[in-house]
Write an enzyme that holds these catalytic residues in place. Structure first.
Site, PDB file in Angstrom:
ATOM      1  N   CYS A 149      -2.558  -0.457  -4.090  1.00 26.91           N
ATOM      2  CA  CYS A 149      -1.313  -0.327  -3.865  1.00 26.91           C
ATOM      3  C   CYS A 149       0.034  -0.471  -5.206  1.00 26.91           C
ATOM      4  CB  CYS A 149      -1.219  -2.169  -3.202  1.00 26.91           C
ATOM      5  SG  CYS A 149      -2.233  -2.370  -1.413  1.00 26.91           S
ATOM      6  N   ASN A 150      -0.387  -0.419  -6.018  1.00 27.58           N
ATOM      7  CA  ASN A 150       0.074   0.439  -6.905  1.00 27.58           C
ATOM      8  C   ASN A 150       0.076   1.215  -7.912  1.00 27.58           C
ATOM      9  OD1 ASN A 150      -1.578  -1.741  -8.746  1.00 27.58           O
ATOM     10  ND2 ASN A 150      -0.829   0.222  -9.919  1.00 27.58           N
TER      11      ASN A 150
END
Length: 377
Positions: A149-150
């Site tokens: 997700c990053n």
């Protein structure tokens, strides 16, 4: 008085800017109850978990129903093939919207960074997009896989560095996540937590670094004339090694596929570390937290959003775009933060001199941040 060109640093190095953003989704919109009913989930604890997620709908690409009305079973091979089909389709559409908003053509892309975690591709997504979109065959490429997700922030850093080294040229970052190609349905709360959150979506963002004397597009992508645009000033990250296994893919022998794991302690881990990384981001350029007007945070889930808001002492208004993305799309993995940025662009509230923080959290466990400022080109 001599005018100061704010698009260059004190050392004369160009500061890259965000020219435009574009997004796309896949499949159909499903409410949380739709998903539960389609998969025949009756466990009251699981149904309660879905109902408290803060998600109104998600876009998912689900298999067709069988003779009994239940969704057909998908093997790991089926999921990988679905991943390839969906991320290519969404990637093409997101890049197309982004380029149109920036008044650019596919052949203008000099560097293509592709991010995905929901499936493995060889050749990578970047090569597939070159073919599908007729990009220049000598375009420089980077595929970022497995950062979760990053990863948008990591891809953004690579694109930013390339733009500094190649002023006047265009880099495009694409985040394409087919989360419905990475699921397991069983009777455990582990899989229920994951299945209650994620949706299919892609986001693309175009970056460029100015050339001396050249005008730049504004952040809404209104042409190549001068305008107001967000410049990428700095970045900061932190890997929380004590929680390295808090978000991960495991192979599930019983299911014969990969299974994603989210530790219930993630909101507290993120909350305990978010202040330090944000203060490091801002102190590097002498900006106080109170000076930041726009907060664009990954829609990781209701508890994660609340942890960030409380520990940074932000208002609910500060988190409105993040909450809205979670509500309307669910957790889109790497693309979520760019969906929030698109909401801000559409709102039209950014003014010259405003600071904004982009933030995403993911496996590692990692917090990635970037500081932007709206300036006239």
């Amino acid at each position: 008085m001599v005018a100061v060109d704010r698009s260059f640093g004190h050392d004369g190095i160009p500061i890259p800017l965000v020219a435009a953003v574009g997004t796309a989704v896949a499949g159909h919109a499903y409410s949380q109850n739709d998903v539960l009913d389609l998969f025949g989930i009756s466990d009251p604890k699981v149904r309660s978990l879905f109902g408290k997620s803060g998600i109104r709908r998600r876009f998912l690409t689900l298999p067709s129903g069988g003779p009994d009305g239940r969704l057909a079973e998908e093997s790991q091979g089926d999921l990988l093939r679905k991943h390839r089909r969906i991320v290519v389709d969404m990637g093409v559409r997101a890049v197309g919207v982004c380029l149109a908003r920036a008044c650019l053509r596919p052949v203008d892309i000099g560097y293509l960074v592709c991010v995905t975690t929901t499936g493995f591709l060889t050749p990578g997504l970047s090569a597939l997009l070159v073919r599908e979109m007729d990009l220049a065959p000598d375009v420089q490429r980077l595929d970022v896989v497995g950062m979760g997700c990053n990863a948008a922030m990591n891809g953004l850093a690579a694109a930013r560095a390339w733009c500094v080294a190649n002023p006047g040229r265009v880099a495009v970052l694409v985040c394409a996540e087919a989360c419905s190609a990475a699921y397991v349905f069983d009777s455990t709360m582990r899989t229920a937590v994951v299945n209650s959150l994620f949706g299919d979506g892609a986001a693309a963002v175009a970056l460029t670094a100015p050339v001396v004397g050249a005008a730049v597009p504004d952040s809404a992508g209104r042409g190549r004339g001068g305008g107001l645009a967000p410049y990428l000033l700095s970045a900061a990250s932190q890997v929380i090694t004590s929680a390295v296994d808090a978000m991960r893919y495991d192979w599930d022998d019983a299911q014969g596929r990969f299974s994603f794991f989210l530790d219930r302690q993630i909101p507290y881990v993120i909350g305990a570390h978010v202040e330090a990384v944000v203060d490091r981001l801002l102190s590097g350029v002498g900006v106080r937290r109170s000076a930041v007007r726009h907060w664009l945070v990954h829609a990781g889930g209701r508890k994660v959003i609340d942890a960030v808001r409380v520990n940074l002492r932000l208002s609910r208004h500060d988190m409105r775009h993040t909450v809205a993305v979670l509500r309307d799309y669910g957790n889109l993995s790497s693309g979520s933060v760019l969906f929030s940025y698109e909401r801000l662009v559409e709102e039209g509230s950014a003014r010259a001199g405003d600071y904004g923080v982009l933030m995403a959290m993911g496996p590692g466990s990692t917090i990635e941040t970037a500081l932007i400022q709206w300036r006239w080109g």
